[in-house]
Design a protein around this motif. Structure first.
Motif, PDB file in Angstrom:
ATOM      1  N   UNK A 152      16.473  34.196  -9.335  1.00 22.16           N
ATOM      2  CA  UNK A 152      15.676  34.307  -8.104  1.00 22.16           C
ATOM      3  C   UNK A 152      14.570  33.258  -8.083  1.00 22.16           C
ATOM      4  N   UNK A 153      13.942  33.023  -9.227  1.00 30.65           N
ATOM      5  CA  UNK A 153      12.905  31.993  -9.310  1.00 30.65           C
ATOM      6  C   UNK A 153      13.485  30.622  -8.957  1.00 30.65           C
ATOM      7  N   UNK A 154      14.635  30.288  -9.541  1.00 32.62           N
ATOM      8  CA  UNK A 154      15.259  28.996  -9.263  1.00 32.62           C
ATOM      9  C   UNK A 154      15.655  28.878  -7.794  1.00 32.62           C
ATOM     10  N   UNK A 155      16.208  29.955  -7.230  1.00 34.26           N
ATOM     11  CA  UNK A 155      16.612  29.942  -5.820  1.00 34.26           C
ATOM     12  C   UNK A 155      15.409  29.738  -4.909  1.00 34.26           C
ATOM     13  N   UNK A 156      14.290  30.394  -5.227  1.00 38.62           N
ATOM     14  CA  UNK A 156      13.079  30.264  -4.410  1.00 38.62           C
ATOM     15  C   UNK A 156      12.533  28.841  -4.493  1.00 38.62           C
ATOM     16  N   UNK A 157      12.435  28.300  -5.691  1.00 38.88           N
ATOM     17  CA  UNK A 157      11.908  26.943  -5.848  1.00 38.88           C
ATOM     18  C   UNK A 157      12.813  25.918  -5.172  1.00 38.88           C
ATOM     19  N   UNK A 158      14.118  26.182  -5.162  1.00 39.94           N
ATOM     20  CA  UNK A 158      15.050  25.268  -4.499  1.00 39.94           C
ATOM     21  C   UNK A 158      14.791  25.189  -3.005  1.00 39.94           C
ATOM     22  N   UNK A 159      14.301  26.284  -2.424  1.00 42.81           N
ATOM     23  CA  UNK A 159      13.995  26.291  -1.001  1.00 42.81           C
ATOM     24  C   UNK A 159      12.804  25.429  -0.638  1.00 42.81           C
ATOM     25  N   UNK A 160      12.031  24.997  -1.637  1.00 47.38           N
ATOM     26  CA  UNK A 160      10.869  24.133  -1.386  1.00 47.38           C
ATOM     27  C   UNK A 160      11.205  22.654  -1.475  1.00 47.38           C
ATOM     28  N   UNK A 161      12.396  22.342  -1.951  1.00 53.35           N
ATOM     29  CA  UNK A 161      12.804  20.937  -2.044  1.00 53.35           C
ATOM     30  C   UNK A 161      12.848  20.307  -0.651  1.00 53.35           C
ATOM     31  N   UNK A 162      12.353  19.101  -0.546  1.00 55.58           N
ATOM     32  CA  UNK A 162      12.354  18.402   0.730  1.00 55.58           C
ATOM     33  C   UNK A 162      11.073  18.545   1.524  1.00 55.58           C
ATOM     34  N   UNK A 163      10.166  19.399   1.081  1.00 56.73           N
ATOM     35  CA  UNK A 163       8.871  19.544   1.756  1.00 56.73           C
ATOM     36  C   UNK A 163       7.992  18.380   1.324  1.00 56.73           C
ATOM     37  N   UNK A 164       7.725  17.485   2.226  1.00 55.31           N
ATOM     38  CA  UNK A 164       7.045  16.227   1.903  1.00 55.31           C
ATOM     39  C   UNK A 164       5.653  16.470   1.314  1.00 55.31           C
ATOM     40  N   UNK A 165       5.402  15.797   0.184  1.00 56.87           N
ATOM     41  CA  UNK A 165       4.096  15.800  -0.497  1.00 56.87           C
ATOM     42  C   UNK A 165       3.663  17.184  -0.977  1.00 56.87           C
ATOM     43  N   UNK A 166       4.593  18.103  -1.101  1.00 60.35           N
ATOM     44  CA  UNK A 166       4.238  19.473  -1.472  1.00 60.35           C
ATOM     45  C   UNK A 166       3.764  19.562  -2.926  1.00 60.35           C
ATOM     46  N   UNK A 167       2.725  20.349  -3.137  1.00 63.64           N
ATOM     47  CA  UNK A 167       2.319  20.728  -4.497  1.00 63.64           C
ATOM     48  C   UNK A 167       2.563  22.230  -4.647  1.00 63.64           C
TER      49      UNK A 167
END
Length: 335
Positions: A73-88
């Motif tokens: 679930x952690x990996x799936x959630x973090x994968x959903x943040x990929x592509x968000x420009x300049x995200x920290x």
């Protein structure tokens, strides 16, 4: 046998169909939360406190690790943040499995922070991904953080019901905790500014989380004004006897031996031959790990105080500490 039973309110109470949902013997309060608008830092101040860039988007991830399903679930959630420009991405623990392998996909700028109470710096975040526990819901949503909830299904807390209520009424997004693809998809929705704005604006409609003050007032009333409600002696005795019996014969035998030991010690008491003054405890309201670690590890006792507490509160705490720690008794038997 209690004077009062206090039940902290839950914003999702309408979806509570658990075993205690229909009971009428408790006093229901407003929801309880560490988040307070008047105490929360501004966006920029919170980011400075956490060491974050003031201008880049920031997401908070508060999900557990450990068992394989939780790690997925952690990996799936973090994968959903990929592509968000300049995200920290801010996490409260390092995202690794039990063997030390990273659970985070490549391409994310991760930062692990340890700050307490985190409720004070929630304005730093543009989005949140969190389990649907009581504390997480009642801190993130009053802080108007657009959130995706990924429920844990262990224990007696019905997180799925709470997540469903938040989703149905538009306060947050619910991800299907059993569907990794849905978790990724729901988290990815947070990249849309319109979705974040809609969720944040909706959270402004939530009632105030003033349950903490209400409970404090009730406890104060119990302490200074009300006389305790006396339980019926027969009922109390019956419940205590039933409790001992339910624990088994070994417990009953140990209980009898303890009573014999107490009688023996009454007839043959220890004799105190020396009293040594103890070093006074250290009092403080420290919150960072760097400050707390040496204090907790020290041989000197440490007493943590509520931040901003009154002088009378501190004085009473000092009196209690002295009564508890004031002297060390060196006990020997001399006859």
């Amino acid at each position: 046998m209690m004077d009062t039973i206090i039940e902290p309110g839950d914003i999702a109470r309408a979806y509570d169909f658990g075993p205690t949902s229909s009971r009428k013997d408790s006093v229901l309060t407003s929801p309880v939360s560490l988040f307070r608008k008047e105490h929360a830092m501004t966006r920029d101040d919170a980011r400075r406190a956490l060491g974050l860039d003031l201008n880049r988007p920031t997401a908070l991830v508060q999900l557990g690790t450990g068992d394989s399903d939780v790690n997925e679930k952690m990996t799936a959630a973090l994968s959903g943040l990929l592509g968000w420009k300049d995200l920290q991405v801010v996490l409260t623990k390092v995202p690794v499995d039990k063997d030390g392998n990273s659970l985070a996909p490549e391409g994310l700028d991760l930062k692990v922070v340890r700050y307490f109470p985190l409720a004070k710096v929630l304005h730093a975040f543009d989005a949140g991904i969190c389990a649907t526990g009581y504390n997480g819901v009642h801190e993130l949503l009053p802080a108007q953080v657009p959130t995706v909830f990924v429920s844990n299904i262990r224990g007696t807390d019905d997180q799925e019901a709470r997540a469903q209520w938040c989703n149905d009424f538009g306060f947050a997004l619910r991800a299907d905790q059993a569907n990794l693809a849905d978790i990724t998809e729901k988290v990815k929705m947070l990249q849309d500014p319109a979705v974040r704005k809609r969720l944040s604006n909706k959270c402004a409609e939530l009632p105030n989380t003033t349950g903490g003050q209400e409970i404090a007032a009730m406890l104060y009333q119990l302490a200074v004004e009300q006389k305790p409600v006396r339980s019926k002696s027969f009922t109390f005795a019956r419940l205590m006897a039933q409790d001992h019996i339910n624990r088994g014969l070994r417990h009953v035998a140990n209980l009898g031996l303890r009573r014999v030991a107490l009688v023996y010690r009454f007839l043959n008491p220890h004799i105190t031959v020396q009293e040594i003054d103890q070093a006074p405890p250290v009092f403080g309201s420290h919150i960072t790990a760097a400050e707390l670690h040496p204090l907790i590890k020290s041989a000197t006792r440490y007493e943590h105080l509520i931040e901003g507490a009154s002088d009378s509160y501190r004085k009473r705490r000092e009196e209690i500490a002295f009564a508890a720690y004031g002297k060390e008794m060196i006990v020997t038997k001399t006859k």
